[in-house]
Design an enzyme around this catalytic site. Structure first.
Site, PDB file in Angstrom:
ATOM      1  N   ASP A  35    -144.228  89.391  27.065  1.00 32.81           N
ATOM      2  CA  ASP A  35    -143.620  89.945  25.843  1.00 32.81           C
ATOM      3  C   ASP A  35    -144.597  89.663  24.713  1.00 32.81           C
ATOM      4  O   ASP A  35    -144.615  88.586  24.144  1.00 32.81           O
ATOM      5  CB  ASP A  35    -142.277  89.259  25.579  1.00 32.81           C
ATOM      6  CG  ASP A  35    -141.474  90.010  24.523  1.00 32.81           C
ATOM      7  OD1 ASP A  35    -140.320  89.616  24.265  1.00 32.81           O
ATOM      8  OD2 ASP A  35    -142.008  90.993  23.963  1.00 32.81           O
TER       9      ASP A  35
ATOM     10  N   ARG B 186    -131.138 103.403  17.588  1.00 36.95           N
ATOM     11  CA  ARG B 186    -130.911 103.682  19.026  1.00 36.95           C
ATOM     12  C   ARG B 186    -129.433 103.711  19.387  1.00 36.95           C
ATOM     13  O   ARG B 186    -129.095 104.093  20.516  1.00 36.95           O
ATOM     14  CB  ARG B 186    -131.661 102.652  19.879  1.00 36.95           C
ATOM     15  CG  ARG B 186    -131.166 101.223  19.711  1.00 36.95           C
ATOM     16  CD  ARG B 186    -131.911 100.267  20.648  1.00 36.95           C
ATOM     17  NE  ARG B 186    -131.395  98.904  20.519  1.00 36.95           N
ATOM     18  CZ  ARG B 186    -131.679  97.931  21.379  1.00 36.95           C
ATOM     19  NH1 ARG B 186    -132.487  98.158  22.410  1.00 36.95           N
ATOM     20  NH2 ARG B 186    -131.186  96.722  21.218  1.00 36.95           N
TER      21      ARG B 186
ATOM     22  N   ARG C 266    -130.752 101.608  28.442  1.00 37.37           N
ATOM     23  CA  ARG C 266    -131.760 100.714  29.071  1.00 37.37           C
ATOM     24  C   ARG C 266    -132.790 101.590  29.794  1.00 37.37           C
ATOM     25  O   ARG C 266    -132.660 101.944  30.983  1.00 37.37           O
ATOM     26  CB  ARG C 266    -131.079  99.773  30.062  1.00 37.37           C
ATOM     27  CG  ARG C 266    -132.049  98.863  30.827  1.00 37.37           C
ATOM     28  CD  ARG C 266    -132.737  97.863  29.954  1.00 37.37           C
ATOM     29  NE  ARG C 266    -131.764  96.994  29.299  1.00 37.37           N
ATOM     30  CZ  ARG C 266    -132.040  96.275  28.216  1.00 37.37           C
ATOM     31  NH1 ARG C 266    -133.232  96.352  27.662  1.00 37.37           N
ATOM     32  NH2 ARG C 266    -131.106  95.519  27.669  1.00 37.37           N
TER      33      ARG C 266
ATOM     34  N   GLU D   1    -145.198  99.836  23.963  1.00 37.89           N
ATOM     35  CA  GLU D   1    -144.427 100.357  22.835  1.00 37.89           C
ATOM     36  C   GLU D   1    -145.283 100.455  21.577  1.00 37.89           C
ATOM     37  O   GLU D   1    -145.889  99.482  21.147  1.00 37.89           O
ATOM     38  CB  GLU D   1    -143.241  99.414  22.596  1.00 37.89           C
ATOM     39  CG  GLU D   1    -142.469  99.048  23.850  1.00 37.89           C
ATOM     40  CD  GLU D   1    -141.725  97.713  23.746  1.00 37.89           C
ATOM     41  OE1 GLU D   1    -141.573  97.204  22.624  1.00 37.89           O
ATOM     42  OE2 GLU D   1    -141.311  97.197  24.788  1.00 37.89           O
TER      43      GLU D   1
ATOM     44  N   HIS E 295    -139.806 102.464  21.886  1.00 32.74           N
ATOM     45  CA  HIS E 295    -139.712 101.464  22.958  1.00 32.74           C
ATOM     46  C   HIS E 295    -139.822 102.129  24.343  1.00 32.74           C
ATOM     47  O   HIS E 295    -138.852 102.161  25.106  1.00 32.74           O
ATOM     48  CB  HIS E 295    -138.377 100.726  22.792  1.00 32.74           C
ATOM     49  CG  HIS E 295    -138.295  99.420  23.492  1.00 32.74           C
ATOM     50  ND1 HIS E 295    -138.330  99.298  24.874  1.00 32.74           N
ATOM     51  CD2 HIS E 295    -138.151  98.165  23.026  1.00 32.74           C
ATOM     52  CE1 HIS E 295    -138.214  98.021  25.202  1.00 32.74           C
ATOM     53  NE2 HIS E 295    -138.119  97.312  24.109  1.00 32.74           N
TER      54      HIS E 295
HETATM   55  O1  TA6 Z   1    -139.808  95.066  24.274  1.00 38.91           O
HETATM   56  C1  TA6 Z   1    -139.850  94.068  23.347  1.00 38.91           C
HETATM   57  C2  TA6 Z   1    -138.466  93.423  23.188  1.00 38.91           C
HETATM   58  O2  TA6 Z   1    -138.298  93.022  21.865  1.00 38.91           O
HETATM   59  C3  TA6 Z   1    -138.326  92.258  24.156  1.00 38.91           C
HETATM   60  O3  TA6 Z   1    -138.384  91.030  23.442  1.00 38.91           O
HETATM   61  C4  TA6 Z   1    -136.965  92.486  24.800  1.00 38.91           C
HETATM   62  O4  TA6 Z   1    -135.939  91.900  24.018  1.00 38.91           O
HETATM   63  C5  TA6 Z   1    -136.898  94.011  24.784  1.00 38.91           C
HETATM   64  O5  TA6 Z   1    -137.403  94.358  23.501  1.00 38.91           O
HETATM   65  C6  TA6 Z   1    -135.541  94.589  25.088  1.00 38.91           C
HETATM   66  O6  TA6 Z   1    -134.664  94.400  24.031  1.00 38.91           O
HETATM   67  P1  TA6 Z   1    -133.157  94.965  24.209  1.00 38.91           P
HETATM   68  O7  TA6 Z   1    -132.461  94.662  22.905  1.00 38.91           O
HETATM   69  O8  TA6 Z   1    -133.266  96.431  24.483  1.00 38.91           O
HETATM   70  O9  TA6 Z   1    -132.585  94.233  25.402  1.00 38.91           O
END
Ligand code: TA6
Length: 300
Positions: free
Chosen positions: A215, A87, A58, A276, A169
């Site tokens: 988002d 990942r 995270r 991102e 990301h």
């Molecule tokens: O950053 C875009 C996104 O797709 C958001 O919709 C949110 O889900 C984020 O990624 C985090 O995703 P994760 O699977 O890491 O919790």
């Protein structure tokens, strides 16, 4: 003086003679730290980020491949977990290359490129079952005093074509989200995933400000080489130039962060913004043997 590189069985770190540093977990080839010469951390990492390889990290810069989000209507990737397997796979450190440049006064190393690889041979049985294609990824992380470049080379090692999405990301660290504005997205259309139903709308002519859960998937009108800039209190903190990555996702969970188990502190959303770079609108198709490359330069 040389770049100092240390490599354990789980991480690779590099420190430039000028002090900049980067740390990458082999798990997910996730960049978990990027510091400037003064030692200031540029990325946001949750205080509850799990970094033992049991779940996606995270924060930092997790990699999204071969699918962004989930794609239930895309047969080939419909069985993959959110954001695919890159990942949550263990990558191989392929090596480094450094470069000197005349501009550094004592001729020291001015940048270092660290390469990481992942192929179907290293995938878990579960991932291979969910996405049974032969592939090779080479992910390059280049640290210099001006910024961080991350590029991905994708190769179809199989006999049949397949298609993919790719996104980096990046969780960028800022001090106060209410003072942040993002430029370079003007007059581009974006998909708003917070709106219900999800809507496609056009970005205002001015900078984008984050005033709640955000988002959005933008396709900047200026194309990849038009920089997206993240400023705070009128001072530019980051600029992002892309290569072959046409989309920019802007995400901030806002108060919903408290319902994300590994997001800490709960009000940490005030110190981060995800901007991102990705190729996530539609699918990139690779014929057997074909290669695709895309990347980003995050300047500071
Ligand atoms: O950053 C875009 C996104 O797709 C958001 O919709 C949110 O889900 C984020 O990624 C985090 O995703 P994760 O699977 O890491 O919790």
């Amino acid at each position: 003086p040389q770049v100092n590189i240390t490599h354990s069985n789980s991480t690779v770190s590099a420190v430039l003679p000028t002090g900049e540093s980067v740390e990458i977990l082999l798990y997910g080839a996730t960049i978990t730290s990027w510091k400037d010469a003064a030692g200031d951390e540029k990325l946001w990492l949750s205080e509850k980020a799990v970094t033992d390889g049991t779940k996606a990290v995270r924060g930092g810069i997790p990699l999204v491949f071969p699918v962004f989000g989930t794609a239930p209507d895309h047969e080939a990737t419909s069985k993959l977990p959110q954001h695919g397997f890159a990942r949550t796979s263990t990558w191989e450190f392929l090596g480094k290359s450094t470069s000197e440049s005349s501009e550094t006064k004592d001729g020291g190393d001015s940048s270092v490129k660290l390469d990481f690889g992942l192929s179907d041979a290293e995938l878990s049985e579960e991932s291979k079952k969910a996405w049974p294609y032969s592939f090779g990824l080479i992910y390059s992380v280049t640290l210099s005093k001006d910024g961080l470049t991350t590029t991905m080379l994708v190769r179809n090692e199989g006999e049949t074509s397949w298609d993919f999405q790719l996104l980096m990301h990046s969780y960028l660290r800022i001090s106060d989200i209410s003072a942040v504005s993002v430029t370079g997205l003007e007059s581009s259309s974006y998909v708003d995933k917070v709106a219900s139903p999800i809507s496609t709308t056009t970005s205002p002519d001015g900078p984008v400000k984050i005033t709640g859960k955000t988002d959005r998937v933008y396709t900047p009108a200026g194309g990849p080489s038009a920089p997206v800039a993240i400023s705070e209190g009128g001072k530019k903190k980051f600029s992002i130039v892309r290569d072959n990555l046409n989309e920019v996702v802007v995400w901030n969970p806002w108060v919903d962060a408290k319902s994300i188990g590994d997001f800490a502190p709960a009000d940490g959303y005030k110190q981060m913004i995800c901007v991102e770079s990705g190729a996530v609108k539609g699918w990139q198709k690779l014929e057997a043997g074909e290669t695709w490359e895309g990347g980003q330069i995050i300047g500071v």
